[in-house]
Design a protein around this motif. Structure first.
Motif, short mmCIF file in Angstrom:
data_model
loop_
_atom_site.label_atom_id
_atom_site.label_comp_id
_atom_site.label_asym_id
_atom_site.label_seq_id
_atom_site.Cartn_x
_atom_site.Cartn_y
_atom_site.Cartn_z
N UNK A 151 0.84 -1.20 0.00
CA UNK A 151 0.00 0.00 0.00
C UNK A 151 0.87 1.25 0.00
N UNK A 187 1.14 4.64 -2.37
CA UNK A 187 1.03 5.99 -1.79
C UNK A 187 2.25 6.81 -2.21
N UNK A 220 2.07 8.00 -5.57
CA UNK A 220 0.99 8.95 -5.81
C UNK A 220 -0.10 8.42 -6.71
N UNK A 237 -3.16 7.39 -6.81
CA UNK A 237 -4.31 7.34 -5.91
C UNK A 237 -5.46 6.50 -6.44
N UNK A 247 -7.00 3.08 -4.86
CA UNK A 247 -8.42 2.96 -4.53
C UNK A 247 -8.99 1.68 -5.14
N UNK A 306 -10.44 -0.88 -2.58
CA UNK A 306 -11.90 -0.78 -2.50
C UNK A 306 -12.60 -1.60 -3.58
N UNK A 352 -18.41 3.02 0.16
CA UNK A 352 -17.38 2.96 1.21
C UNK A 352 -16.88 1.52 1.31
N UNK A 353 -15.81 1.33 2.04
CA UNK A 353 -15.34 -0.04 2.22
C UNK A 353 -16.22 -0.71 3.27
N UNK A 367 -15.22 -0.28 6.80
CA UNK A 367 -15.61 0.96 7.47
C UNK A 367 -17.03 0.86 7.99
N UNK A 388 4.30 12.58 -2.31
CA UNK A 388 4.33 12.10 -0.92
C UNK A 388 5.77 11.97 -0.41
N UNK A 426 6.46 9.65 2.79
CA UNK A 426 6.48 8.20 2.57
C UNK A 426 7.77 7.81 1.86
N UNK A 451 -9.18 8.44 13.01
CA UNK A 451 -9.04 7.12 12.38
C UNK A 451 -7.58 6.76 12.17
N UNK A 499 -4.01 10.38 4.64
CA UNK A 499 -3.97 9.21 3.76
C UNK A 499 -4.69 8.03 4.39
N UNK A 500 -4.27 7.66 5.61
CA UNK A 500 -4.79 6.46 6.26
C UNK A 500 -6.31 6.43 6.32
N UNK A 549 -8.01 5.79 2.97
CA UNK A 549 -7.95 4.40 2.52
C UNK A 549 -8.94 3.57 3.32
N UNK A 550 -9.06 3.89 4.60
CA UNK A 550 -9.96 3.14 5.49
C UNK A 550 -11.40 3.16 4.97
N UNK A 551 -11.87 4.35 4.60
CA UNK A 551 -13.26 4.40 4.14
C UNK A 551 -13.38 4.07 2.66
N UNK A 552 -12.26 4.09 1.94
CA UNK A 552 -12.31 3.74 0.54
C UNK A 552 -12.42 4.92 -0.39
N UNK A 572 -10.49 8.15 -2.55
CA UNK A 572 -9.22 8.42 -3.20
C UNK A 572 -8.36 9.24 -2.25
N UNK A 573 -7.05 8.92 -2.16
CA UNK A 573 -6.22 9.65 -1.20
C UNK A 573 -5.87 11.04 -1.74
N UNK A 617 -3.38 12.76 -2.33
CA UNK A 617 -1.96 12.86 -2.64
C UNK A 617 -1.75 12.43 -4.08
N UNK A 618 -0.63 12.80 -4.65
CA UNK A 618 -0.32 12.37 -6.01
C UNK A 618 -1.43 12.76 -6.97
N UNK A 619 -1.93 11.77 -7.69
CA UNK A 619 -2.99 12.06 -8.66
C UNK A 619 -4.29 12.43 -7.97
N UNK A 620 -4.37 12.15 -6.68
CA UNK A 620 -5.60 12.45 -5.95
C UNK A 620 -5.61 13.84 -5.37
#
Lengths: 608, 344
Positions: free
Chosen positions: A525, A529, A532, A534, A538, A542, A584-585, A588, B15, B18, B287, B314-315, B318-321, B323-324, B326-329
């Protein structure tokens, strides 16, 4: 009066029992008594000079090793005794009884000065090795030239040989091992050792003599990969049979209920469909020599329901049953070899079904020599494309020469040469440790090879089978004993594009048995990140995992539902109909549910 | 925006954290087996390798092996004798290391300190010097008596008080600076100048000594640097120490990654560790903190105080799903709603 510092404490099995003032004399006395047989031969005594302590050990669990006793520069094992032993007038037990050989434990060895050979014996020597090879263990001594290899490689060989396929037992067709591998054409190694012969290992050999060339092959044997000859494989090289036993039992349950071996009726809970049971005979168990593949039932069995209510409920006269058949797992298959019925001590019937399947070497199978040199087959080359020698000899296996220098397995090279000499002369060669020096061995094998008209260093001109041109360099070729190890792709390979998910988390399952996916972990993961990426991230976390679409109330932020009859979305908390679909996942959603179960109300705010 | 980017060479949304973590972390895995090398001079016994890295990142209050380098000013740095003089003033000698025996005379309220002549000679000390130091530090009536012993008058015959002074004596220092450890003169390989290296760290009093160049004084104790010189000096020291430790292990990591870590640890104005008591523990998102360590603690606190997670990290995304960010997000596309409505 003895001063405290002069006292030498005597410990018996780790417990101090007293002290002596002249430790050297004391220890000598104990040893003399042991050699005379006045005290048990299992007693070991050591004087530790630095600590000024004597340890006497008589307890169990000490590893002990026999040594010939040497006194005043003379070995007690004389020529006369050697002759008598040869004529079998005396035996090893006699040597121990008469104080010629004694056993030392690890502690007493610290007091001993051991000579490797009789010629090394001098005035200080206290013991002589029975045989110099005994500085290695049994397993290491079954490999040739262990003295020419790096120690780490010995350890590796010792673990590989346990994984070798061979003829583990001659009654294998009567045995029901849970997993067994039988090599079709096991061979005794051309280069053997005294230990190997003494253990009579050639009676159930676990390898074959491969013609090996130290050569690269268009990059197909990089990084410990090996290339095999298709013709050799077709002729049965390293071919083996894999046996797997499936068994089941007719268990009895409290309340008089019982499992029954039979073809489950269609009313059974968890019925797999008529097709799955089609290969079973009337007794519910498959017949020998039946072709089976994944999903096929081997043993049909019906069991009583798991919970009591189920059998009583529904009011039907017929008792409900549950299917508990044994099925072939994905990727398994073959021919039913044998079926037996037996009985357990509890007088329940047991069925054992042994399935056999052919394992022809293929890309991904693992091989190893007796020098800790393992490799995975990367390519099986047609005979005509393999390199060949002037005489038309085509190697069975191509080993990458880069694997040799850094591992320092000189024994592997010696065996290659000795194997070649043995094959030419037609006799087996002895590769026991310390019997000859390395250069003497090179000379001996070189002479034999030279006498047969070859290069004495084992090098030969090889021609590229693809182009027909000779290679610029001469290649080292010879015969090496290789083991086929039991790690084979066909037992391990697994693929998945989509499939089962866990009930709790809605995430894909893990492991081959559950047709699972490969975990995309925390570090993986982080890589996405860091890059980048993203959307890719996802998708992994997800879309291809536990995506869930939920309705979230815009008014109060809780999860609602859709009433399909009224065709409206409803929030059960505030009765609002103003809800939005959100992806959502599932993890979650689960977290929110768990928080709710703690009487905490999480609210989700929606931004547009 | 375009101007800013070209100025820094790193694109917005990169990032960097990281990447820095991975760049230090990956070679760090190779370090574990290669510690405990070379035996040699006292100075090189300093903790190195992974234990030192952990010490630095955990922001330990005191290093396990403090070392300070005391550089000298123009007039002193060329002469060994002058450097040695400074070293003598710094080098810490404990009372107990030079005493043979301490005898308390309760009837007269006196304490007799019998000195170990050999140790005295080795430390280049005289009884008079030691007595003077005791007088100065502890305000005791210390005199040199017969046979080169030190006699201390306590002005009391109270048993407890005499004993208390005797105990204090053993712990006291007869020479040098407290906490400075053993100091020795060393020579710089490049500039050939002499400097003093001590196996301890207490730079504030060291700076007062004549001949010391207080602008170049250095210690590997980050917190001491922070106390004396401030956060910027602490940041530089932290980065230097990290870099030095990695270089000792022949691991090459770009300076910028190390600088970023040092920046992150000192950005709040104090030194924060990397971990649940420091940087990670102070993350904004509930979270993200709960996902790291002490899940229950963070969730309970969030519930009790009605905290809101703004989903900026970021974290948690990802948890909820989602797009982060960062980067392309990190780029967002928006359409003006009004125009769309007008067309209807």
């Amino acid at each position: 009066m003895v001063k405290i510092s002069d006292k030498c404490y005597v410990h018996l099995n780790g417990k101090a029992i007293g002290y002596v003032s002249n430790p050297q004399a004391y220890v000598k006395e104990v040893r003399t008594a042991r050699r005379k047989g006045l005290i048990s031969g299992e007693v070991n005594v050591v004087y530790m000079e630095k600590l000024n302590e004597i340890h006497i050990n008589t307890d169990r669990g000490r590893a002990r090793k026999p040594y010939i006793i040497v006194e005043e520069g003379k070995s007690r094992f004389t020529k006369e005794l050697a002759e008598k032993l040869e004529k079998k007038e005396i035996d090893f037990a006699y040597l121990i009884r008469s104080g010629i050989v004694e056993f030392l434990d690890a502690e007493e060895e610290e007091n001993a000065v051991v000579a490797m050979t009789e010629s090394e014996v001098n005035g200080d020597t206290t013991h002589l090795e029975v045989d110099p090879v005994s500085i290695f263990g049994f397993t290491v001594n079954t490999a040739p030239y262990p003295e020419a290899n790096n120690v780490a490689r010995h350890l590796m060989f010792a673990s590989y040989i346990k994984q070798a396929q061979g003829l583990y037992a001659t009654n294998f067709n009567l045995r029901f091992e849970s997993r067994a591998y039988i090599l079709f054409y096991p061979q005794a190694p051309l280069v053997s050792t005294s230990t190997y012969e003494a253990l009579k290992l050639s009676r159930h050999a676990s390898g074959q003599n491969f013609v090996v060339a130290l050569s690269t092959f268009y990059g197909y044997n990089m990084q410990d990969a090996v290339v095999l000859n298709k013709a050799a494989v077709d002729r049965g090289l390293a071919r083996s049979m894999f046996y797997k036993t499936y068994s089941d039992e007719e268990r009895r349950y409290p309340g008089g209920q019982k499992d029954v071996f039979k073809i489950p009726p269609a009313t059974t809970e968890g019925y797999l469909g008529e097709h799955a049971y089609s290969k079973l005979s009337d007794d519910g168990v498959i017949e020998p020599e039946m072709q089976v593949e994944e999903g096929d039932v081997l043993i049909g069995k019906v069991a009583p329901p798991r919970f009591l209510e189920e059998s009583i409920g529904a009011g039907g006269l017929e008792e409900k049953t549950r299917d508990d058949s044994t099925t072939l797992k994905p990727g398994e298959g073959g021919v039913v070899d044998d079926v037996i019925f037996t009985e357990s001590p509890g007088a329940t019937r047991i069925v054992k079904v042994r399935v056999r399947s052919l394992r022809i070497p293929e890309a991904g199978d693992k091989f190893g020599s007796r020098h800790g040199q393992k490799g995975v087959v990367a390519l099986i080359v047609p005979h005509e494309d393999m390199p060949f020698t002037e005489n038309g000899v085509v190697p069975d296996l191509l080993l990458n020469p880069h694997g040799i220098p850094s591992r320092m397995t000189f024994g592997h090279l010696l065996e290659t040469l000795a194997g070649k000499a043995s094959a030419m002369k037609g006799t087996r060669t002895d590769g026991t440790a310390f019997t000859q020096t390395g250069s003497d061995r090179l000379d001996e094998y070189g002479k034999i090879i030279e006498a047969h008209g070859f290069d004495k260093y084992g090098e030969e001109v090889l021609y590229d089978g693809v182009t027909g041109r000779p290679f610029k360099a001469k290649l080292f070729t010879g015969v090496v004993y290789y083991n086929r190890l039991h790690h084979m792709v066909s037992n391990k390979m697994q693929v998945r594009s989509r499939g089962t998910v866990q009930i709790l988390t809605h995430q894909p399952t893990e492991g081959k048995a559950r047709l699972g996916g490969l975990r995309f972990g925390e570090m993986e993961r982080d890589v996405l990140v860091a890059y980048g990426a993203s959307l890719l991230l996802k998708e992994r976390m997800l879309d291809q995992s536990d995506k869930a679409t939920v309705l979230i109330c815009k008014e109060c932020g809780s999860i609602g539902y859709r009433d399909y009859a009224k065709r409206i979305n409803i929030c059960p908390l505030c009765n609002s109909n103003n809800l939005v679909e959100v992806e959502i996942s599932y993890a979650f959603k689960l977290l929110l549910d768990e928080i709710k179960s703690l009487h905490i109300r999480p609210q989700v705010g929606i931004e547009e | 925006m375009a101007k800013q980017e070209s100025k820094y060479g790193v694109q917005a949304g990169e990032p960097v954290g990281v990447i820095a973590a991975q760049s230090v972390g990956e070679p760090g895995t190779q370090m574990v087996l290669r510690t405990f090398h070379f035996a040699g001079i006292a100075a090189s016994i300093a903790t190195s390798g992974l234990p030192r890295i952990i010490e630095l990142l955990d922001a330990k209050k005191t290093p396990s092996t403090p070392i300070s380098k005391i550089y000298l000013n123009e007039s002193s740095k060329k002469s060994f004798a002058k450097a040695d003089e400074v070293a003598k003033k710094i080098s810490e000698i404990e009372m107990r290391s030079i005493t043979r025996r301490i005898v308390e005379d309760f009837s007269k309220g006196k304490i007799l300190v019998m000195l170990n002549a050999q140790a005295m000679q080795a430390a280049d000390l005289t009884a008079g010097h030691a007595a003077a130091r005791l007088k100065k530090d502890l305000g005791l009536d210390a005199k040199v008596g017969k046979h080169g012993n030190i006699v201390i008058g306590t002005h009391t015959k109270n048993l407890k008080e005499v004993r208390a002074i005797a105990v204090k004596l053993t712990k006291s220092i007869v020479n040098g600076i407290e906490g400075a450890g053993r100091a020795m003169v060393a020579q710089d390989q490049k500039t050939q100048e002499f400097y003093v290296e001590s196996a301890g760290s207490n730079i504030e009093p060291m700076m007062e000594i004549d001949g010391v160049d207080s602008s170049r004084i250095y210690t590997n104790d980050i917190f001491e640097m922070y106390r004396v010189f401030g956060i910027e000096a602490a940041r530089t020291t932290l980065a230097l120490e990290l870099k030095k430790t990695l270089e000792e292990q022949e691991i090459s990591v770009n300076e910028r990654h190390i600088a970023l870590i040092a920046d992150a640890m000192t950005s709040s104005g104090t030194i924060q560790s990397i971990g649940r008591h420091g940087l990670v523990g102070k993350k904004e998102s509930v979270f993200a903190r709960a996902a790291f360590e002490e899940t229950v603690k963070h969730l309970i606190n969030a519930a009790a105080f009605g905290q809101i997670d703004y989903m900026r990290g970021v974290t948690e995304n990802i948890l909820v799903g989602k797009q982060i960010p960062l980067g392309t997000g990190s780029v967002k596309l928006s359409i003006k709603r009004e125009e769309g409505k007008k067309k209807k």
